[in-house]
Design an enzyme around this catalytic site. Structure first.
Site, PDB file in Angstrom:
ATOM      1  N   LYS A 131       0.870  -1.182   0.000  1.00  0.00           N
ATOM      2  CA  LYS A 131       0.000   0.000   0.000  1.00  0.00           C
ATOM      3  C   LYS A 131       0.902   1.226   0.000  1.00  0.00           C
ATOM      4  O   LYS A 131       2.082   1.139   0.396  1.00  0.00           O
ATOM      5  CB  LYS A 131      -0.855  -0.020   1.284  1.00  0.00           C
ATOM      6  CG  LYS A 131      -2.092   0.824   1.222  1.00  0.00           C
ATOM      7  CD  LYS A 131      -3.296   0.081   0.670  1.00  0.00           C
ATOM      8  CE  LYS A 131      -4.516   0.960   0.627  1.00  0.00           C
ATOM      9  NZ  LYS A 131      -5.685   0.266   0.092  1.00  0.00           N
ATOM     10  N   GLY A 170     -22.135   4.237   5.669  1.00  0.00           N
ATOM     11  CA  GLY A 170     -21.323   4.803   4.584  1.00  0.00           C
ATOM     12  C   GLY A 170     -21.952   4.552   3.230  1.00  0.00           C
ATOM     13  O   GLY A 170     -21.927   3.436   2.716  1.00  0.00           O
ATOM     14  N   GLY A 228     -21.109   5.669   0.150  1.00  0.00           N
ATOM     15  CA  GLY A 228     -20.158   6.200  -0.825  1.00  0.00           C
ATOM     16  C   GLY A 228     -20.152   5.336  -2.067  1.00  0.00           C
ATOM     17  O   GLY A 228     -21.160   4.731  -2.442  1.00  0.00           O
ATOM     18  N   ASN A 229     -18.987   5.234  -2.703  1.00  0.00           N
ATOM     19  CA  ASN A 229     -18.857   4.454  -3.944  1.00  0.00           C
ATOM     20  C   ASN A 229     -19.389   3.036  -3.799  1.00  0.00           C
ATOM     21  O   ASN A 229     -20.119   2.536  -4.649  1.00  0.00           O
ATOM     22  CB  ASN A 229     -17.380   4.361  -4.347  1.00  0.00           C
ATOM     23  CG  ASN A 229     -16.946   5.583  -5.108  1.00  0.00           C
ATOM     24  OD1 ASN A 229     -17.610   5.983  -6.053  1.00  0.00           O
ATOM     25  ND2 ASN A 229     -15.863   6.180  -4.671  1.00  0.00           N
ATOM     26  N   VAL A 230     -19.004   2.374  -2.722  1.00  0.00           N
ATOM     27  CA  VAL A 230     -19.414   0.981  -2.512  1.00  0.00           C
ATOM     28  C   VAL A 230     -20.824   0.926  -1.924  1.00  0.00           C
ATOM     29  O   VAL A 230     -21.690   0.201  -2.416  1.00  0.00           O
ATOM     30  CB  VAL A 230     -18.414   0.243  -1.584  1.00  0.00           C
ATOM     31  CG1 VAL A 230     -18.894  -1.181  -1.313  1.00  0.00           C
ATOM     32  CG2 VAL A 230     -17.026   0.225  -2.188  1.00  0.00           C
TER      33      VAL A 230
HETATM   34  P1  NAI Z   1     -16.090   6.380  -0.220  1.00  0.00           P
HETATM   35  O1  NAI Z   1     -15.130   7.373   0.315  1.00  0.00           O
HETATM   36  O2  NAI Z   1     -16.629   6.553  -1.597  1.00  0.00           O
HETATM   37  O3  NAI Z   1     -17.364   6.254   0.755  1.00  0.00           O
HETATM   38  C1  NAI Z   1     -17.269   6.245   2.139  1.00  0.00           C
HETATM   39  C2  NAI Z   1     -18.522   6.935   2.655  1.00  0.00           C
HETATM   40  O4  NAI Z   1     -18.564   6.819   4.069  1.00  0.00           O
HETATM   41  C3  NAI Z   1     -18.573   8.420   2.336  1.00  0.00           C
HETATM   42  O5  NAI Z   1     -19.817   8.742   1.717  1.00  0.00           O
HETATM   43  C4  NAI Z   1     -18.431   9.097   3.699  1.00  0.00           C
HETATM   44  O6  NAI Z   1     -19.148  10.312   3.785  1.00  0.00           O
HETATM   45  C5  NAI Z   1     -19.025   8.034   4.616  1.00  0.00           C
HETATM   46  N1  NAI Z   1     -18.616   8.110   6.015  1.00  0.00           N
HETATM   47  C6  NAI Z   1     -17.410   8.446   6.534  1.00  0.00           C
HETATM   48  N2  NAI Z   1     -17.444   8.374   7.874  1.00  0.00           N
HETATM   49  C7  NAI Z   1     -18.689   7.967   8.200  1.00  0.00           C
HETATM   50  C8  NAI Z   1     -19.336   7.675   9.432  1.00  0.00           C
HETATM   51  N3  NAI Z   1     -18.718   7.820  10.598  1.00  0.00           N
HETATM   52  N4  NAI Z   1     -20.632   7.270   9.412  1.00  0.00           N
HETATM   53  C9  NAI Z   1     -21.284   7.139   8.231  1.00  0.00           C
HETATM   54  N5  NAI Z   1     -20.713   7.389   7.029  1.00  0.00           N
HETATM   55  C10 NAI Z   1     -19.435   7.789   7.027  1.00  0.00           C
HETATM   56  O7  NAI Z   1     -15.366   4.956  -0.053  1.00  0.00           O
HETATM   57  P2  NAI Z   1     -15.742   3.617  -0.796  1.00  0.00           P
HETATM   58  O8  NAI Z   1     -14.953   3.481  -2.037  1.00  0.00           O
HETATM   59  O9  NAI Z   1     -17.218   3.480  -0.864  1.00  0.00           O
HETATM   60  O10 NAI Z   1     -15.156   2.546   0.229  1.00  0.00           O
HETATM   61  C11 NAI Z   1     -15.845   2.266   1.434  1.00  0.00           C
HETATM   62  C12 NAI Z   1     -14.948   1.448   2.336  1.00  0.00           C
HETATM   63  O11 NAI Z   1     -14.610   0.220   1.674  1.00  0.00           O
HETATM   64  C13 NAI Z   1     -13.610   2.112   2.692  1.00  0.00           C
HETATM   65  O12 NAI Z   1     -13.239   1.723   3.985  1.00  0.00           O
HETATM   66  C14 NAI Z   1     -12.648   1.501   1.690  1.00  0.00           C
HETATM   67  O13 NAI Z   1     -11.322   1.493   2.175  1.00  0.00           O
HETATM   68  C15 NAI Z   1     -13.191   0.091   1.584  1.00  0.00           C
HETATM   69  N6  NAI Z   1     -12.874  -0.560   0.323  1.00  0.00           N
HETATM   70  C16 NAI Z   1     -13.261   0.020  -0.853  1.00  0.00           C
HETATM   71  C17 NAI Z   1     -12.943  -0.589  -2.051  1.00  0.00           C
HETATM   72  C18 NAI Z   1     -13.404  -0.019  -3.353  1.00  0.00           C
HETATM   73  O14 NAI Z   1     -13.346  -0.729  -4.369  1.00  0.00           O
HETATM   74  N7  NAI Z   1     -13.876   1.224  -3.392  1.00  0.00           N
HETATM   75  C19 NAI Z   1     -12.167  -1.848  -2.081  1.00  0.00           C
HETATM   76  C20 NAI Z   1     -11.888  -2.406  -0.775  1.00  0.00           C
HETATM   77  C21 NAI Z   1     -12.204  -1.756   0.378  1.00  0.00           C
END
Ligand code: NAI
Length: 368
Positions: A81, A177, A179-181
């Protein structure tokens, strides 16, 4: 360019290097945790860490979990990483980081992560060929769709284990959360008839998704403690800990967030409490599986990436079985399995096997 390198000795890690390039404001760390099974693919997190130690702790934790994610999927890559400490992303800074990636001669392959978009990776790839997860004609794009799909499969596997049926229809699923996922996961669950509880620190996002999917909005303070069938953490790490566990009211946990457990021993507490935990590094491995297909010699094939991601369902069930047979927490069962593979080189690619890397400048036009 005057890229400075400083080796940081960390027991248990193959190589940890700090890179600085003052003229462009680059301070970065690349950590190779374990490349015994192949080169380390790991995202580049771009974040304004308050201190260097905070960044170091994060990159060490994340690179180690990549070793387990890669090892559980058996795709012949290792764990690594990187982090860049900044809130001022510029092309020059990303180019300097590309030079830093080059110093590993392919043993480190960068990708998108929090703060680093596929577009940023394309910028980095102007100065190195060792990267993946881009939007050009050979690329696989944003891995979130595959991560969300794998997370859905893990949720179905926990329901199969608990109820003897993997249907999510009528099941209460709480997503932390959106977000993207989380967004993609919410959509898939909606169409399969789940009853959704959603939470995000961005209230506009929760309003939009609650409206679209008939979900109940829960505050960020309460989402972990909602009474539900499956809690799906898709935001931050470390949220399952000795403080939160006594108050959890879910039957199972299956989410995409990396490093959900603050400490490995928290998995034992979940076991004692009778909460079934799908190990995060297996649940969220779809994204890694997808970007891995981008650098195969044969070229990216979405169908093959999907087929391999589909394996997350059966793998999750087999981890539950292994845990039960050995009276281990599910997390410990998955860790032990990967440790065994690392010790014996199981999952290492054949001698003649290699990945393909191209410079973006040699590539077809970017399509997004
Ligand atoms: P993202 O940044 O697009 O979405 C995360 C969301 O969580 C954001 O909308 C943010 O506002 C929200 N958030 C942050 N703190 C919060 C809280 N305390 N309570 C509620 N919501 C909160 O990230 P993404 O890409 O959706 O990834 C989500 C998780 O999955 C991360 O931990 C990432 O490391 C992990 N992950 C993602 C992968 C991917 O392909 N995008 C692959 C493997 C792991």
């Amino acid at each position: 360019m005057n890229l400075k390198q400083e080796l940081i000795y960390v027991p248990g890690y193959e190589q940890v290097v700090k890179f600085t390039e003052e003229s462009v404001g680059l301070v970065a760390i690349i950590a190779l945790h374990n490349t015994k099974l192949g080169p380390g693919i790991g995202g580049t997190r771009i974040y304004p860490y308050k201190t260097f130690d905070e960044a170091l702790t994060d990159v060490l934790r994340l690179s180690k979990s990549m070793t387990y994610k890669a090892g559980i999927t058996q795709i012949g890559v290792g764990g690594s990483k990187s982090v860049i400490i900044t809130d001022q992303k510029t092309p020059a800074l990303l180019h300097a980081f590309g030079e830093a990636v080059n110093t590993f001669n392919g043993q480190y392959v960068c990708a998108e992560d929090i703060g680093c978009t596929p577009k940023d990776v394309e910028e980095i790839l102007k100065h190195t060929k060792y990267g993946c997860g881009v939007y050009n004609l050979r690329g696989s794009g944003n891995p979130a769709a595959f991560t969300a799909w794998g997370t859905l499969l893990a949720i179905q596997a926990v329901l199969q284990e608990l109820d003897g049926s993997d249907s999510v229809e009528g099941k209460r699923i709480a997503i932390q959360g959106i977000g993207n996922v989380g967004q993609r996961l919410a959509e898939s669950l909606f169409w399969r008839g789940a009853k959704l509880f959603i939470s995000d620190i961005d209230s506009d996002v929760t309003k939009r998704y609650a409206h679209a999917y008939g979900a109940k909005i829960v505050s960020p303070e309460e989402i972990l403690f909602v009474e539900c069938d499956v809690l799906s953490p898709c935001a931050m790490g470390g949220i399952i800990n000795t403080t939160s566990i006594p108050h959890l009211r879910c039957r199972a946990i299956a989410g995409a967030a990396n490093n959900q457990l603050l400490h490995y021993t928290d998995a034992d507490l979940l076991k004692e409490k009778g909460i079934l935990y799908a190990p995060d590094f297996l649940t969220n491995s779809g994204g890694l599986i997808n970007v891995y297909h981008e650098i195969l010699l044969e070229g990216y094939n979405a169908t093959k990436a999907r087929t391999m991601t589909n394996g997350i369902y059966a793998q999750t069930l087999s981890i539950f079985e292994l845990a039960q047979q050995n009276n281990l927490s599910t997390h410990q069962a998955a860790i032990s399995l990967v440790d065994h593979r690392l010790e014996h080189g199981i999952g290492k690619p054949a001698e003649e096997f290699c990945f393909r890397f191209f410079n973006v400048s040699e590539e077809a036009k970017v399509i997004d």
